[in-house]
Design an enzyme around this catalytic site. Structure first.
Site, mmCIF file in Angstrom:
data_model
loop_
_atom_site.group_PDB
_atom_site.id
_atom_site.type_symbol
_atom_site.label_atom_id
_atom_site.label_comp_id
_atom_site.label_asym_id
_atom_site.label_seq_id
_atom_site.Cartn_x
_atom_site.Cartn_y
_atom_site.Cartn_z
ATOM 1 N N ASP A 37 9.637 -30.561 -7.180
ATOM 2 C CA ASP A 37 10.254 -29.347 -7.166
ATOM 3 C C ASP A 37 10.187 -28.809 -6.659
ATOM 4 O O ASP A 37 9.352 -28.638 -5.698
ATOM 5 C CB ASP A 37 9.681 -29.061 -9.279
ATOM 6 C CG ASP A 37 11.798 -28.703 -9.720
ATOM 7 O OD1 ASP A 37 12.502 -27.518 -8.810
ATOM 8 O OD2 ASP A 37 11.830 -29.215 -10.374
ATOM 9 N N ASP B 181 10.943 -29.170 -1.710
ATOM 10 C CA ASP B 181 12.884 -28.618 -1.824
ATOM 11 C C ASP B 181 13.386 -30.427 -1.089
ATOM 12 O O ASP B 181 12.826 -31.084 -0.356
ATOM 13 C CB ASP B 181 12.935 -28.128 -0.597
ATOM 14 C CG ASP B 181 14.747 -28.061 -0.283
ATOM 15 O OD1 ASP B 181 15.192 -28.939 -0.827
ATOM 16 O OD2 ASP B 181 14.954 -26.870 0.471
ATOM 17 N N VAL B 182 14.427 -30.781 -1.529
ATOM 18 C CA VAL B 182 14.771 -32.580 -1.648
ATOM 19 C C VAL B 182 15.971 -32.546 -0.278
ATOM 20 O O VAL B 182 15.872 -33.445 0.466
ATOM 21 C CB VAL B 182 15.906 -33.269 -2.693
ATOM 22 C CG1 VAL B 182 14.632 -33.471 -3.928
ATOM 23 C CG2 VAL B 182 16.728 -32.220 -2.789
ATOM 24 N N TYR C 47 30.912 -31.356 -6.699
ATOM 25 C CA TYR C 47 29.896 -32.330 -7.586
ATOM 26 C C TYR C 47 30.753 -33.924 -7.595
ATOM 27 O O TYR C 47 29.692 -34.509 -7.732
ATOM 28 C CB TYR C 47 29.508 -31.276 -9.021
ATOM 29 C CG TYR C 47 28.427 -31.991 -9.888
ATOM 30 C CD1 TYR C 47 27.559 -31.669 -9.254
ATOM 31 C CD2 TYR C 47 28.909 -33.073 -10.997
ATOM 32 C CE1 TYR C 47 26.085 -32.589 -10.555
ATOM 33 C CE2 TYR C 47 28.268 -33.629 -11.479
ATOM 34 C CZ TYR C 47 26.498 -33.230 -11.502
ATOM 35 O OH TYR C 47 25.717 -33.610 -12.251
ATOM 36 N N LYS D 63 28.418 -37.323 -6.467
ATOM 37 C CA LYS D 63 27.916 -37.947 -7.256
ATOM 38 C C LYS D 63 28.632 -39.353 -6.969
ATOM 39 O O LYS D 63 27.509 -40.501 -7.606
ATOM 40 C CB LYS D 63 28.376 -37.837 -8.860
ATOM 41 C CG LYS D 63 26.975 -36.590 -8.748
ATOM 42 C CD LYS D 63 25.794 -36.756 -9.306
ATOM 43 C CE LYS D 63 24.891 -35.834 -9.792
ATOM 44 N NZ LYS D 63 23.604 -36.145 -9.746
ATOM 45 N N THR E 176 20.522 -30.064 -20.407
ATOM 46 C CA THR E 176 19.728 -29.760 -19.917
ATOM 47 C C THR E 176 20.334 -28.001 -19.557
ATOM 48 O O THR E 176 21.574 -27.599 -19.978
ATOM 49 C CB THR E 176 19.988 -30.578 -19.093
ATOM 50 O OG1 THR E 176 20.666 -30.612 -18.167
ATOM 51 C CG2 THR E 176 19.338 -31.863 -19.092
HETATM 52 N N1 LIG Z 1 22.899 -32.822 -18.198
HETATM 53 C C1 LIG Z 1 23.541 -33.046 -17.360
HETATM 54 O O1 LIG Z 1 25.160 -33.568 -18.546
HETATM 55 C C2 LIG Z 1 24.022 -34.068 -16.503
HETATM 56 C C3 LIG Z 1 25.406 -35.296 -16.599
HETATM 57 C C4 LIG Z 1 25.148 -36.149 -15.421
HETATM 58 C C5 LIG Z 1 24.529 -35.879 -14.482
HETATM 59 N N2 LIG Z 1 23.093 -35.342 -14.709
HETATM 60 C C6 LIG Z 1 22.478 -35.017 -13.497
HETATM 61 O O2 LIG Z 1 21.253 -35.411 -13.648
HETATM 62 C C7 LIG Z 1 19.955 -34.836 -12.758
HETATM 63 C C8 LIG Z 1 19.195 -34.124 -13.319
HETATM 64 O O3 LIG Z 1 19.784 -32.344 -13.912
HETATM 65 P P1 LIG Z 1 19.361 -32.207 -14.616
HETATM 66 O O4 LIG Z 1 20.557 -32.076 -15.891
HETATM 67 O O5 LIG Z 1 18.250 -32.248 -15.714
HETATM 68 O O6 LIG Z 1 19.388 -30.829 -14.566
HETATM 69 P P2 LIG Z 1 17.850 -29.388 -14.671
HETATM 70 O O7 LIG Z 1 19.126 -28.328 -13.791
HETATM 71 O O8 LIG Z 1 17.632 -29.224 -16.135
HETATM 72 O O9 LIG Z 1 17.144 -30.495 -13.716
HETATM 73 C C9 LIG Z 1 17.255 -29.973 -12.169
HETATM 74 C C10 LIG Z 1 15.990 -29.633 -11.481
HETATM 75 O O10 LIG Z 1 16.422 -30.244 -10.311
HETATM 76 C C11 LIG Z 1 15.582 -29.025 -9.517
HETATM 77 N N3 LIG Z 1 16.100 -28.632 -8.312
HETATM 78 C C12 LIG Z 1 16.749 -28.194 -8.057
HETATM 79 N N4 LIG Z 1 17.063 -28.363 -5.794
HETATM 80 C C13 LIG Z 1 16.387 -28.455 -6.216
HETATM 81 C C14 LIG Z 1 15.261 -28.838 -4.835
HETATM 82 N N5 LIG Z 1 16.400 -27.970 -3.378
HETATM 83 N N6 LIG Z 1 14.637 -29.650 -4.138
HETATM 84 C C15 LIG Z 1 13.965 -30.571 -5.195
HETATM 85 N N7 LIG Z 1 13.872 -29.492 -6.725
HETATM 86 C C16 LIG Z 1 15.381 -29.145 -7.244
HETATM 87 C C17 LIG Z 1 15.738 -28.098 -9.742
HETATM 88 O O11 LIG Z 1 14.129 -27.102 -10.140
HETATM 89 C C18 LIG Z 1 15.225 -28.782 -11.998
HETATM 90 O O12 LIG Z 1 14.108 -28.432 -11.540
HETATM 91 C C19 LIG Z 1 21.197 -34.077 -11.711
HETATM 92 O O13 LIG Z 1 21.177 -34.963 -10.756
HETATM 93 C C20 LIG Z 1 22.611 -34.049 -12.584
HETATM 94 O O14 LIG Z 1 23.191 -34.155 -11.514
HETATM 95 C C21 LIG Z 1 22.871 -34.160 -15.268
#
Ligand SMILES: NC(=O)c1ccc[n+]([C@@H]2O[C@H](COP(=O)([O-])OP(=O)(O)OC[C@H]3O[C@@H](n4cnc5c(N)ncnc54)[C@H](O)[C@@H]3O)[C@@H](O)[C@H]2O)c1
Length: 259
Positions: free
Chosen positions: A37, A63-64, A155, A159, A192
């Site tokens: 992360d 950083d991805v 977004y 996706k 989240t």
């Molecule tokens: N929470 C929802 O409702 C939901 C729904 C559908 C999909 N998602 C997807 O699930 C995945 C996780 O999201 P989440 O809800 O746990 O959010 P979150 O914000 O809790 O976690 C995301 C993590 O990604 C890290 N991150 C951001 N940019 C980064 C980068 N450039 N390099 C490395 N790390 C990075 C952040 O620091 C964070 O720890 C994401 O791909 C999100 O789009 C979430």
């Protein structure tokens, strides 16, 4: 018996939310987890928690969006663990608002993290996974990769891209005999921190903060937001051999919101 004994798993975006729950779940099932992360303190908490509960994890800053970071991480795993079986491309960000107000820089940032990050992850990890005898790649998409969402055009584009990138690589892998399965996961509204990065006005909501339970109440049958663990359990299934005949599939975990 633990379902991932002997496996090495890399989870991106593991400091928070779905990535954190996934790192915990894969470790509980016996995988040696490499959690990455950009959030160092969150990452440290996850890694300490796993190691304190008899699991095995180490954290690496990544950083991805950085090609160089990806190479460094995979080289590090090759040197330390010597193998890689599971890759969870989870890191993501959400930009919300009207497409008419989305700057090109915001669009590019959204693409870079959510879609280019997944491309780089696959391209960089596959050689080590093949050398390890194969494995499973799980890309976190969204229900926003299945249908359009107002105020989330950029977004949704990322996706939807993750969804078809997954299917194309799944077919390439099967044809080429890599022994790597590639599937996508499509969460609904999950409780989240990602929702805290979105301003309510961008979603035409009142108040100072977005509450995922309010979003779920509007669009999810039953009205409840999911927990990060609900998604982690699906990732676990796709990571394990229980899903051995699944490749190029979409695992939707959304309590019927897209049904
Ligand atoms: N929470 C929802 O409702 C939901 C729904 C559908 C999909 N998602 C997807 O699930 C995945 C996780 O999201 P989440 O809800 O746990 O959010 P979150 O914000 O809790 O976690 C995301 C993590 O990604 C890290 N991150 C951001 N940019 C980064 C980068 N450039 N390099 C490395 N790390 C990075 C952040 O620091 C964070 O720890 C994401 O791909 C999100 O789009 C979430």
């Amino acid at each position: 018996m633990a379902r991932l004994n002997g496996k090495v798993a890399l989870v991106t975006g593991a400091a928070s939310g779905i990535g954190r729950a996934t790192a915990n779940t894969l470790a509980r099932e016996g995988a040696r987890v490499i959690a990455t992360d950009v959030n160092d303190s969150g990452l440290q908490e996850v890694v300490d928690g796993i190691n304190a509960s008899a699991g095995s994890a180490r954290g690496l800053r990544q950083d991805v969006t950085s090609e160089a970071d990806w190479q460094k991480i995979v080289d590090d795993i090759a040197a330390q663990e010597g193998e890689l079986h599971v890759l969870v491309n989870n890191a993501g960000i959400a930009w919300a608002g009207s497409i008419l107000e989305m700057s090109l820089a915001d669009w590019r940032r959204q693409q870079a993290v959510n879609l280019e990050g997944v491309f780089l992850g696959i391209r960089t990890s596959v050689p080590l996974m093949r050398a390890s005898g194969g494995g499973s790649i799980i890309n976190i998409s969204s229900v926003a990769g299945l249908r359009g969402s107002p105020s989330l055009a950029g977004y949704c584009a990322t996706k939807g891209g993750v969804r078809l990138l997954t299917k194309a690589v799944a077919r390439e892998s099967a044809t080429a005999g890599w022994n790597i399965r590639v599937n996508s996961v499509h969460p609904g509204v999950i409780d989240t921190d990602i929702w805290q990065t979105v301003t309510p006005s961008a979603l035409n909501l009142p108040g100072n903060a977005v509450d995922p339970h309010v979003i779920a109440a509007a669009g999810t049958p039953g009205g409840k937001a999911g927990r990060p663990e609900d998604i982690a359990n699906g990732v676990l299934f796709l990571a394990s051999e229980e899903s051995g005949y699944m490749n190029g599939s979409e695992l939707v975990i959304d309590m019927g919101s897209s049904a």
